[in-house]
Design a protein around this motif. Structure first.
Motif, PDB file in Angstrom:
ATOM      1  N   ASN A  29     -10.070  -3.870 -12.882  1.00  0.00           N
ATOM      2  CA  ASN A  29     -10.504  -3.452 -11.541  1.00  0.00           C
ATOM      3  C   ASN A  29     -10.510  -4.624 -10.572  1.00  0.00           C
ATOM      4  O   ASN A  29      -9.974  -4.534  -9.460  1.00  0.00           O
ATOM      5  N   ALA A  30     -11.106  -5.727 -10.987  1.00  0.00           N
ATOM      6  CA  ALA A  30     -11.203  -6.903 -10.114  1.00  0.00           C
ATOM      7  C   ALA A  30      -9.828  -7.510  -9.855  1.00  0.00           C
ATOM      8  O   ALA A  30      -9.533  -7.937  -8.720  1.00  0.00           O
ATOM      9  N   ASN A  61      -4.187  -7.102  -4.334  1.00  0.00           N
ATOM     10  CA  ASN A  61      -3.853  -6.364  -3.126  1.00  0.00           C
ATOM     11  C   ASN A  61      -4.230  -7.120  -1.850  1.00  0.00           C
ATOM     12  O   ASN A  61      -4.151  -6.566  -0.754  1.00  0.00           O
ATOM     13  N   LYS A  62      -4.631  -8.370  -2.012  1.00  0.00           N
ATOM     14  CA  LYS A  62      -4.921  -9.213  -0.852  1.00  0.00           C
ATOM     15  C   LYS A  62      -3.758 -10.167  -0.611  1.00  0.00           C
ATOM     16  O   LYS A  62      -3.058 -10.556  -1.541  1.00  0.00           O
ATOM     17  N   GLN A  84     -10.152   7.712  -2.381  1.00  0.00           N
ATOM     18  CA  GLN A  84     -11.131   6.849  -3.044  1.00  0.00           C
ATOM     19  C   GLN A  84     -11.535   7.371  -4.414  1.00  0.00           C
ATOM     20  O   GLN A  84     -12.127   6.648  -5.223  1.00  0.00           O
ATOM     21  N   ARG A 106      -8.428   5.580  -8.666  1.00  0.00           N
ATOM     22  CA  ARG A 106      -8.110   4.149  -8.593  1.00  0.00           C
ATOM     23  C   ARG A 106      -6.621   3.923  -8.390  1.00  0.00           C
ATOM     24  O   ARG A 106      -6.209   3.036  -7.636  1.00  0.00           O
ATOM     25  N   TRP A 109       0.820  -1.208   0.000  1.00  0.00           N
ATOM     26  CA  TRP A 109       0.000   0.000   0.000  1.00  0.00           C
ATOM     27  C   TRP A 109       0.855   1.259   0.000  1.00  0.00           C
ATOM     28  O   TRP A 109       0.425   2.314   0.454  1.00  0.00           O
ATOM     29  N   ARG A 136       0.674 -10.432  -5.491  1.00  0.00           N
ATOM     30  CA  ARG A 136       0.239 -10.691  -4.113  1.00  0.00           C
ATOM     31  C   ARG A 136       1.417 -11.132  -3.258  1.00  0.00           C
ATOM     32  O   ARG A 136       1.502 -10.805  -2.075  1.00  0.00           O
ATOM     33  N   LYS A 141      -6.043   4.671  -4.679  1.00  0.00           N
ATOM     34  CA  LYS A 141      -6.832   3.761  -3.842  1.00  0.00           C
ATOM     35  C   LYS A 141      -6.295   2.343  -3.884  1.00  0.00           C
ATOM     36  O   LYS A 141      -6.177   1.665  -2.862  1.00  0.00           O
ATOM     37  N   GLU A 142      -5.934   1.855  -5.082  1.00  0.00           N
ATOM     38  CA  GLU A 142      -5.418   0.500  -5.237  1.00  0.00           C
ATOM     39  C   GLU A 142      -3.890   0.453  -5.200  1.00  0.00           C
ATOM     40  O   GLU A 142      -3.310  -0.618  -5.344  1.00  0.00           O
ATOM     41  N   ALA A 197      -8.458 -12.869  -9.333  1.00  0.00           N
ATOM     42  CA  ALA A 197      -9.837 -12.427  -9.087  1.00  0.00           C
ATOM     43  C   ALA A 197     -10.849 -13.554  -9.241  1.00  0.00           C
ATOM     44  O   ALA A 197     -11.794 -13.674  -8.463  1.00  0.00           O
ATOM     45  N   GLN A 233      -7.868  -5.407  -7.266  1.00  0.00           N
ATOM     46  CA  GLN A 233      -8.344  -5.634  -5.898  1.00  0.00           C
ATOM     47  C   GLN A 233      -7.863  -6.974  -5.369  1.00  0.00           C
ATOM     48  O   GLN A 233      -7.437  -7.088  -4.217  1.00  0.00           O
TER      49      GLN A 233
END
Length: 401
Positions: free
Chosen positions: A141-142, A148-149, A115, A118, A57, A311, A121-122, A386, A145
């Motif tokens: 987008n998916a 980032n996990k 926010q 993008r 992040w 990741r 935010k991402e 995703a 996200q």
């Protein structure tokens, strides 16, 4: 949460090594964790997880602390970024001098502002966000996200020495719980992160740590015991070892790479796994010519951007440059064009990448097939963070007519 200064100091040091000295995050964390033998498992997890998440992040944290346009060098700035990360997790910071200028309300307000973009935010570089959107459209987008996990820890059972269920039982006996993974026959997923490398099962070569997406590549090559197989971009050999187990330790695998130290690591891992049908070979000027039309099966797990495994390697997105992406595509094209000559007529090869970009994957295969008509595509497959929850891999099975 109670903070221990020595642990935060270790995180600040690790971040400086990654962002100022340019060292790889996994190597830095490995070094830091070995530096103090008194740290317990919770201490080690605190250091590793917070370091990785701050790296992940990085752009967002610089934005909420308004360090976006500041050259990050001084230790005080890294303390500030750590503090911002913990504030975003809902922590109350201790009354330390290093945190005296941290304003939690200001950080929360800046998070709301983030926010609207993008890229912030991402937490992704501008150029990479542009390329991702150009190549993947709405799917980007998916994927962003999902990348980032935190990635799960996935093991591959060494079926030369044990079975998936027996390995699962061994872990259960020492308090490590695992789940099976539908569609990936030898995989076990840890329910909670644990240091599996200290277990007797690892020392005895009963498993390797290997993501589920990566575990699909060796079976995709359709090897059989007794075949002559070349793994031409073997690296440290994760897929080489998997091929050897599928071949039941019979036949011959030539594992090749341009880096000698990687091949030495592969040999060490092969010994631990009880594998004896692997020969390592350093790639030199005439290596490819000497092996012309000699392989029943050929694996080309080519160098790539690594965007499918962000990741696990979040520092890569800050170190990647547009020119690297351009150069690596040229390398990929050269490898599939030149190395494919090692395949026998009637043999099959897999071209694979750990990238989610079509320009490194599907488009490279299409270009190769259009220029080399004696090869034909049999099938191709993608894994997606995703969609599948796996790392992002692409694989194409190609036959030489």
């Amino acid at each position: 949460m109670k903070y221990h200064r020595v642990l935060v100091e270790a995180i600040v040091y690790a971040l400086q090594q990654i962002f100022i000295e340019g060292r790889q995050a996994d190597k830095v964390i490995e070094y830091v964790l070995k530096s103090n033998k008194k740290w317990g498992s919770r201490d080690r997890a605190f250091i590793a997880e917070n370091t990785y998440e701050i790296v992940r992040w990085w752009r967002l944290l610089k934005f909420v602390t308004q360090l976006s346009d500041t050259k990050i060098e001084e230790a005080a700035q890294f303390w500030h970024l750590f503090a911002a990360w913990r504030v975003l997790q809902g922590d109350k910071l201790p009354d330390w001098q290093e945190f005296s200028k941290v304003n939690a309300k200001h950080i929360s307000a800046r998070l709301e502002e983030a926010q609207q973009s993008r890229k912030i935010k991402e937490s992704i570089p501008d150029w990479l966000d542009t390329i991702g959107e150009q190549e993947l459209g709405e799917e980007w987008n998916a994927e962003l996200q999902a990348m980032n996990k935190q990635a799960p820890v996935v093991l591959r059972t060494n079926t030369l020495k044990t079975s998936q269920m027996d390995l699962r039982k061994k872990f259960h006996e020492i308090g490590i719980e695992t789940d099976t993974l539908p569609g990936v026959s030898d995989a076990l997923v840890l329910q909670k992160r644990a240091n599996v490398f200290s277990t007797e099962a690892f020392k005895n070569g009963l498993f390797e740590v290997q993501d589920a997406g990566s575990q699909l590549i060796a079976p995709f090559l359709e090897v059989q015991p007794g075949m002559r197989v070349i793994d031409a971009c073997a690296g440290a050999g994760g897929k080489t070892l998997h091929l050897a187990t599928l071949m039941e330790n019979k036949g011959r695998i030539i594992a090749m790479d341009v880096e000698e130290y990687k091949l030495q690591e592969l040999q060490r891992r092969a010994r631990r796994n009880g594998i004896g049908n692997v020969e390592t070979k350093l790639i030199e000027a005439k290596t490819i010519k000497r092996l012309k039309e000699s392989a029943d099966r050929l694996l080309l797990d080519v160098p790539c951007s690594g965007l499918g495994v962000l990741r696990r390697n979040p520092d890569a997105k800050w170190k990647l440059k547009p020119e690297f992406l351009d150069n690596i595509k040229k390398t990929q094209s050269e490898i599939i064009t030149n190395y494919s000559k090692m395949l026998k007529h009637g043999g099959r090869m897999v071209y694979a990448t750990c990238s989610i970009l079509p320009s490194e994957s599907e488009e490279q295969v299409q270009k190769f097939l259009s220029q080399n008509l004696e090869y034909q595509l049999i099938k191709e497959q993608r894994t997606s963070p995703a969609v599948d929850g796996f790392d992002g891999f692409y694989m194409a099975l190609i036959e030489r007519k």
